[in-house]
Design a protein around this motif. Structure first.
Motif, mmCIF file in Angstrom:
data_model
loop_
_atom_site.group_PDB
_atom_site.id
_atom_site.type_symbol
_atom_site.label_atom_id
_atom_site.label_comp_id
_atom_site.label_asym_id
_atom_site.label_seq_id
_atom_site.Cartn_x
_atom_site.Cartn_y
_atom_site.Cartn_z
ATOM 1 N N ARG A 105 3.049 -5.109 -5.540
ATOM 2 C CA ARG A 105 3.345 -4.068 -4.547
ATOM 3 C C ARG A 105 2.777 -4.460 -3.179
ATOM 4 N NH1 ARG A 105 5.073 1.088 -3.890
ATOM 5 N NH2 ARG A 105 4.001 2.422 -2.386
ATOM 6 N N ALA A 106 1.590 -5.053 -3.175
ATOM 7 C CA ALA A 106 1.001 -5.496 -1.909
ATOM 8 C C ALA A 106 1.843 -6.608 -1.292
ATOM 9 C CB ALA A 106 -0.428 -5.965 -2.123
ATOM 10 N N GLN A 107 2.381 -7.500 -2.115
ATOM 11 C CA GLN A 107 3.218 -8.585 -1.596
ATOM 12 C C GLN A 107 4.468 -8.032 -0.911
ATOM 13 O OE1 GLN A 107 2.348 -11.638 -1.473
ATOM 14 N NE2 GLN A 107 1.147 -12.250 -3.246
ATOM 15 N N TRP A 108 5.111 -7.062 -1.539
ATOM 16 C CA TRP A 108 6.327 -6.494 -0.951
ATOM 17 C C TRP A 108 6.020 -5.634 0.264
ATOM 18 C CZ3 TRP A 108 11.280 -7.705 -1.644
ATOM 19 C CH2 TRP A 108 11.613 -8.491 -2.747
ATOM 20 N N TRP A 172 6.467 7.993 2.867
ATOM 21 C CA TRP A 172 6.513 7.034 3.980
ATOM 22 C C TRP A 172 7.784 6.198 3.943
ATOM 23 C CZ3 TRP A 172 6.088 1.535 4.158
ATOM 24 C CH2 TRP A 172 5.829 1.001 5.432
ATOM 25 N N ALA A 173 8.225 5.806 2.769
ATOM 26 C CA ALA A 173 9.422 4.964 2.670
ATOM 27 C C ALA A 173 10.635 5.654 3.271
ATOM 28 C CB ALA A 173 9.680 4.602 1.209
ATOM 29 N N GLU A 174 10.762 6.952 3.041
ATOM 30 C CA GLU A 174 11.894 7.689 3.623
ATOM 31 C C GLU A 174 11.802 7.724 5.142
ATOM 32 O OE1 GLU A 174 10.050 8.706 1.104
ATOM 33 O OE2 GLU A 174 11.516 8.536 -0.533
ATOM 34 N N ARG A 175 10.589 7.842 5.661
ATOM 35 C CA ARG A 175 10.420 7.870 7.118
ATOM 36 C C ARG A 175 10.686 6.484 7.727
ATOM 37 N NH1 ARG A 175 6.743 11.611 5.206
ATOM 38 N NH2 ARG A 175 4.977 10.185 5.037
ATOM 39 N N VAL A 176 10.373 5.443 6.989
ATOM 40 C CA VAL A 176 10.702 4.091 7.469
ATOM 41 C C VAL A 176 12.212 3.931 7.558
ATOM 42 C CG1 VAL A 176 10.628 1.639 6.894
ATOM 43 C CG2 VAL A 176 8.574 3.024 6.650
ATOM 44 N N ALA A 177 12.927 4.409 6.549
ATOM 45 C CA ALA A 177 14.386 4.318 6.581
ATOM 46 C C ALA A 177 14.941 5.050 7.808
ATOM 47 C CB ALA A 177 14.977 4.895 5.298
ATOM 48 N N ARG A 224 12.158 -18.636 5.047
ATOM 49 C CA ARG A 224 13.092 -19.361 4.182
ATOM 50 C C ARG A 224 12.510 -20.691 3.703
ATOM 51 N NH1 ARG A 224 17.625 -22.136 7.476
ATOM 52 N NH2 ARG A 224 15.751 -23.387 7.913
ATOM 53 N N ASP A 225 11.787 -21.403 4.584
ATOM 54 C CA ASP A 225 11.369 -22.775 4.308
ATOM 55 C C ASP A 225 10.011 -22.884 3.611
ATOM 56 O OD1 ASP A 225 13.711 -23.571 5.607
ATOM 57 O OD2 ASP A 225 12.718 -23.527 7.559
ATOM 58 N N ASP A 226 9.136 -21.911 3.781
ATOM 59 C CA ASP A 226 7.835 -21.892 3.098
ATOM 60 C C ASP A 226 7.495 -20.434 2.803
ATOM 61 O OD1 ASP A 226 5.421 -22.591 1.997
ATOM 62 O OD2 ASP A 226 4.405 -22.959 3.896
ATOM 63 N N PRO A 227 8.278 -19.800 1.926
ATOM 64 C CA PRO A 227 8.214 -18.339 1.814
ATOM 65 C C PRO A 227 7.007 -17.836 1.037
ATOM 66 C CG PRO A 227 9.813 -19.203 0.261
ATOM 67 C CD PRO A 227 9.334 -20.371 1.079
ATOM 68 N N LEU A 228 6.523 -16.681 1.436
ATOM 69 C CA LEU A 228 5.575 -15.930 0.631
ATOM 70 C C LEU A 228 6.331 -15.330 -0.556
ATOM 71 C CD1 LEU A 228 3.608 -14.162 3.504
ATOM 72 C CD2 LEU A 228 3.010 -16.241 2.259
ATOM 73 N N PRO A 229 5.604 -14.866 -1.600
ATOM 74 C CA PRO A 229 6.282 -14.447 -2.836
ATOM 75 C C PRO A 229 7.446 -13.486 -2.648
ATOM 76 C CG PRO A 229 3.933 -14.573 -3.210
ATOM 77 C CD PRO A 229 4.137 -14.840 -1.747
ATOM 78 N N ALA A 230 7.296 -12.440 -1.853
ATOM 79 C CA ALA A 230 8.388 -11.473 -1.698
ATOM 80 C C ALA A 230 9.595 -12.102 -1.010
ATOM 81 C CB ALA A 230 7.900 -10.261 -0.910
ATOM 82 N N TYR A 231 9.349 -12.965 -0.028
ATOM 83 C CA TYR A 231 10.461 -13.583 0.716
ATOM 84 C C TYR A 231 11.281 -14.536 -0.161
ATOM 85 C CZ TYR A 231 8.852 -11.778 5.211
ATOM 86 O OH TYR A 231 8.512 -10.966 6.261
ATOM 87 N N ARG A 232 10.685 -15.016 -1.257
ATOM 88 C CA ARG A 232 11.440 -15.901 -2.154
ATOM 89 C C ARG A 232 12.626 -15.178 -2.777
ATOM 90 N NH1 ARG A 232 5.898 -17.835 -5.033
ATOM 91 N NH2 ARG A 232 5.011 -18.935 -3.230
ATOM 92 N N LEU A 263 16.197 -7.027 6.391
ATOM 93 C CA LEU A 263 15.177 -7.409 5.421
ATOM 94 C C LEU A 263 14.236 -6.246 5.120
ATOM 95 C CD1 LEU A 263 14.268 -10.993 6.684
ATOM 96 C CD2 LEU A 263 15.610 -10.400 4.669
ATOM 97 N N ALA A 264 13.900 -5.457 6.133
ATOM 98 C CA ALA A 264 13.039 -4.294 5.913
ATOM 99 C C ALA A 264 13.720 -3.295 4.973
ATOM 100 C CB ALA A 264 12.694 -3.638 7.245
ATOM 101 N N ARG A 265 15.007 -3.089 5.153
ATOM 102 C CA ARG A 265 15.741 -2.185 4.248
ATOM 103 C C ARG A 265 15.723 -2.716 2.813
ATOM 104 N NH1 ARG A 265 18.413 1.607 7.242
ATOM 105 N NH2 ARG A 265 19.120 1.005 9.347
ATOM 106 N N GLU A 266 15.888 -4.030 2.661
ATOM 107 C CA GLU A 266 15.878 -4.615 1.322
ATOM 108 C C GLU A 266 14.498 -4.494 0.685
ATOM 109 O OE1 GLU A 266 17.521 -6.606 -2.029
ATOM 110 O OE2 GLU A 266 18.331 -5.422 -0.376
#
Length: 358
Positions: A105-108, A172-177, A224-232, A263-266
């Motif tokens: 969850r922290a990664q995402w 919070w997620a709804e407010r981000v959307a 894309r080229d050296d992604p952190l776990p969520a970006y993979r 990407l934020a929406r995803e």
């Protein structure tokens, strides 16, 4: 300025280049730095030299006398428009040296907050060139949810070693959307084509990254080229152009803004449950050795070289900041630019001076 040779009707006027010092620039330019320009009589720039050092923060020396939790407080201040990304790079360095496994969850959430930070930063730079009212409206909406999640408006201090300081509030997620719905991706303004051209060779020679580098054909994006776990697990497709001019730079930033929103929406859609941090000892100590970590900040590659002697403070913590490399490119792209077009060229070239004089 003119030099006159002879007197009377036979006098000859020889054109002489003028040296013009711009700056130290006003703080509205995101910090005080100088541009020393040489200008011909026809008001065309023949050479440019960026002069930095007016905003020196001494952050890298201050890191050496603070423990790793205190270091994060300083690490988000050198680029005040990329605070979350900056503190994340330092947290990653300590986590990799200690072998920590950060909860999913922290990664995402980290990926989501990085993209929100990117949206906010890009809107600040795009506002003067596009629709300032719409840009301010979108920026304030995003900044509000970042403040709600972290408690800070500019210096978020949301990261900690091992994850995030705390989970996001309920709803919070709804407010981000809703905040993302308020972001309008602007049209690229006309009249920028052919201004301030930075070639791919010059960009590579100076280590230029981010939207400025991609506008000159440097196809590099660490998401894309050296992604952190969520970006993979995300489909990152950076916009790359080969024009290298002011139009290409603004277009790449506009495209980057649109991708950051997507990407934020995803990230919102795929956000898992669970804890957001690890339980830490009272004093965090990195083992003896060194590590280099890097993230894709809004303006380019933000890297951290951490060297440790096994103590609770870094022996050396060196920053690789995008603005420090990017600002050097002004000496390559400004020659040949008419003075009247200088504001447009500089407006297309985003730097934060605290990121240079850290």
């Amino acid at each position: 300025m003119q030099i006159t040779v002879g007197v009377g009707a036979g006098a000859k006027h020889l054109g002489v280049d003028r040296v013009v010092d711009l700056g130290p620039l006003h703080p509205s330019a995101h910090g005080a730095y100088r541009l020393r320009l040489t200008v011909r009589d026809d008001e065309v720039i023949t050479s440019a030299e960026p002069l930095v050092g007016h905003l020196h923060r001494g952050a890298e020396k201050l890191f050496e006398v603070r423990d790793y939790r205190q270091v994060l407080t300083l690490a988000n201040r050198h680029d005040w428009l990329a605070a979350f990304c900056n503190e994340l790079a330092v947290a990653l360095a300590v986590e990799r040296m200690t072998g920590m496994d950060v909860p999913p969850r922290a990664q995402w959430l980290r990926a989501l907050l990085c993209e929100l930070n990117r949206v906010m930063a890009h809107l600040v730079f795009l506002a003067p060139l596009t629709d300032p009212v719409a840009a301010a409206r979108g920026r304030e909406a995003v900044q509000a949810v970042l403040e709600e999640a972290s408690g800070g408006r500019i210096h978020f201090m949301a990261n900690r070693i091992g994850g995030l300081r705390e989970d996001v509030p309920a709803g919070w997620a709804e407010r981000v959307a809703g905040a993302l719905d308020a972001v309008e991706v602007p049209e690229v303004p006309t009249g920028l084509a052919g201004l301030g051209v930075l070639s791919r060779a010059d960009a590579l020679a100076r280590g230029v990254t981010g939207p400025i580098g991609r506008a000159s054909g440097v196809d590099l994006d660490l998401r894309r080229d050296d992604p952190l776990p969520a970006y993979r697990e995300l489909d990152v497709r950076p916009s790359v152009r080969d024009g290298g001019d002011a139009h290409a730079r603004v277009a790449c930033m506009v495209d980057d803004l649109a991708q950051a929103v997507a990407l934020a929406r995803e990230c919102l859609r795929r956000l898992p449950g669970g804890p957001v941090n690890l339980r830490l000892p009272k004093a965090v100590k990195a083992p003896e050795g060194s590590v280099y970590t890097r993230v894709e900040a809004p303006l380019g590659v933000s890297g951290v070289h951490l060297a440790s002697r096994g103590e609770k403070t870094p022996w050396r913590l060196k920053l690789r900041t995008p603005s420090f490399n990017n600002v050097q490119a002004l000496s390559a792209l400004l020659p040949g630019t008419p003075v009247a077009q200088l504001p447009l060229v500089l407006g297309s070239f985003a730097v934060v001076v605290g990121d240079i004089d850290r």
